[in-house]
Design an enzyme around this catalytic site. Sequence first.
Site, PDB file in Angstrom:
ATOM      1  N   GLU A 234       0.799  -1.227   0.000  1.00 40.16           N
ATOM      2  CA  GLU A 234       0.000   0.000   0.000  1.00 40.16           C
ATOM      3  C   GLU A 234       0.834   1.282   0.000  1.00 40.16           C
ATOM      4  O   GLU A 234       0.822   2.039   0.992  1.00 40.16           O
ATOM      5  CB  GLU A 234      -0.948   0.007   1.206  1.00 40.16           C
ATOM      6  CG  GLU A 234      -1.888  -1.179   1.267  1.00 40.16           C
ATOM      7  CD  GLU A 234      -2.950  -1.048   2.370  1.00 40.16           C
ATOM      8  OE1 GLU A 234      -2.878  -0.101   3.173  1.00 40.16           O
ATOM      9  OE2 GLU A 234      -3.865  -1.886   2.405  1.00 40.16           O
TER      10      GLU A 234
ATOM     11  N   GLU B 185      -5.429  -8.552   1.222  1.00 40.89           N
ATOM     12  CA  GLU B 185      -6.004  -8.196   2.531  1.00 40.89           C
ATOM     13  C   GLU B 185      -7.479  -7.901   2.364  1.00 40.89           C
ATOM     14  O   GLU B 185      -7.881  -7.196   1.431  1.00 40.89           O
ATOM     15  CB  GLU B 185      -5.369  -6.918   3.127  1.00 40.89           C
ATOM     16  CG  GLU B 185      -4.004  -7.086   3.703  1.00 40.89           C
ATOM     17  CD  GLU B 185      -3.436  -5.781   4.274  1.00 40.89           C
ATOM     18  OE1 GLU B 185      -4.211  -4.906   4.724  1.00 40.89           O
ATOM     19  OE2 GLU B 185      -2.202  -5.645   4.241  1.00 40.89           O
TER      20      GLU B 185
HETATM   21  C1  FCB Z   1      -4.239  -1.954   5.800  1.00 39.82           C
HETATM   22  C2  FCB Z   1      -2.837  -2.292   6.257  1.00 39.82           C
HETATM   23  C3  FCB Z   1      -2.795  -3.305   7.371  1.00 39.82           C
HETATM   24  C4  FCB Z   1      -3.903  -3.117   8.377  1.00 39.82           C
HETATM   25  C5  FCB Z   1      -5.230  -2.970   7.674  1.00 39.82           C
HETATM   26  C6  FCB Z   1      -6.392  -2.809   8.609  1.00 39.82           C
HETATM   27  O1  FCB Z   1      -4.252  -0.703   5.204  1.00 39.82           O
HETATM   28  O2  FCB Z   1      -2.084  -2.780   5.184  1.00 39.82           O
HETATM   29  O3  FCB Z   1      -1.524  -3.254   7.958  1.00 39.82           O
HETATM   30  O4  FCB Z   1      -3.626  -2.058   9.200  1.00 39.82           O
HETATM   31  O5  FCB Z   1      -5.194  -1.886   6.795  1.00 39.82           O
END
Ligand code: FCB
Length: 445
Positions: A169, A352
């Site tokens: 990210e 994620e």
């Molecule tokens: C993302 C991050 C991760 C975590 C989630 C909730 O942006 O990559 O580390 O904090 O959010």
Amino acid sequence: MKITLAHTSRLLRPDFIFGVATAAFQIEGSADSREPCIWDTFCATPGRIKDGSDGLTACDHVKRWREDVELIAALGVDAYRLSLSWGRIIRRDGSINSQGLNFYLQLLDALKARNIKAFVTLYHWDLPQYLQDNGGWLNRDTAYKFADYAKVVAQAFGDRVHSYATLNEPFCSAYLSYEAGIHAPGVQNRQQGRQVAHHLLLAHGLAMQALQQYAPQALNGIVLNFSPCHPATDSEADRRAARMADQYHNHWYIQPLLEGCYPPLLNELAPEDKPEIQDGDMAIIAQSLDFLGINYYTRTVYRANSKAWFSDVPPTQPPLTDMGWEIYPQGLTEILLAMHRRYTLPPVYITENGAAMPDKLENNEVQDQARVVYFQQHLQATEDAINAGMRIDGYFAWSLMDNFEWAEGYAKRFGIVYVDYATQQRTLKASAIALRDVFAGRKNN
Ligand code: FCB
């Protein structure tokens, strides 16, 4: 409560990869055996972390990794996505910390012994403070330092790693860290945000070259986060604001990677806000990717503001997560298909997806049914994108266990495993059990 998928679902095919994810600073602890990073400094600054906490102990994972590998294995996943602490591997003087490297070697060996594929992220926001002291990501040289680090790692780990992601990210390391000022190092400056974004992308390109040379067998790529940008009203001004936000937050990262140029919004920035881009940079950035990781949590709503720019409108209508983020599963299908239609994508993994909920440990159980529903809906949204013709090869739940949630500290729990920070005891939540059943059901398919 169970998670159900159609028995014909692509997600249930044996080659679809299911995993859980974590990041070094959020779980490792043992800060005394690595170099300090920008998040240590940020945590030590009063007022930066909501509950005043830090990452010194976190989930004590460096000491408890054996137990954690058993936990991961017990979930029946195919893969585990983790990140490396740069400052646990490369010391301030440039030498290699063999104790730190060994920690990761042992961890990777243990995963391999259990047939769990390691998806390793090189940079999940914990820049060594010694590099920050030299300008951090504002200093172009940091990109070259990152490629050196990638080379050390790729040479040391050999075939233990199934997949490398250079960055997690870059939007967060650039925008949240240098424009919104809510992540380390907490700067609010548009030009610096754009410059950091550019140096991060350059670092990615240089590191990709190292990975392709020294770890050609691995699936090498990057992890980006996306959020569909919706207008607050139907007015032309708000619709324009949402389109600008989409360019600024989403396409700013993917377009250079896949097409070697920034979105047209770059030309609308004031001259003093533009990043410095050197000849040849865009070609370095646009290395071919073996995969693209996509992180998704929610959508964002925008309105036009008085500065001819965009402002986000925080959601107020339920359902919201404990972060106050709107639960909007159709946004996952929407953004996946938007990217699929707009670009020629490499194979995609959802790297994620998950939700913070106000979990309570009662009688040794956590009945996080709202999180089970969240996973059910987002797995279905992933399936919908596949059914619409997109290739998606895997899905990782964020997160394996509750951990240090950056500026929110430990108050927000994203884990499918509950962590009692006083005892470091781990307890499977109902969502972990529901996901474990999905993974297991698939193997019998
Ligand atoms: C993302 C991050 C991760 C975590 C989630 C909730 O942006 O990559 O580390 O904090 O959010």
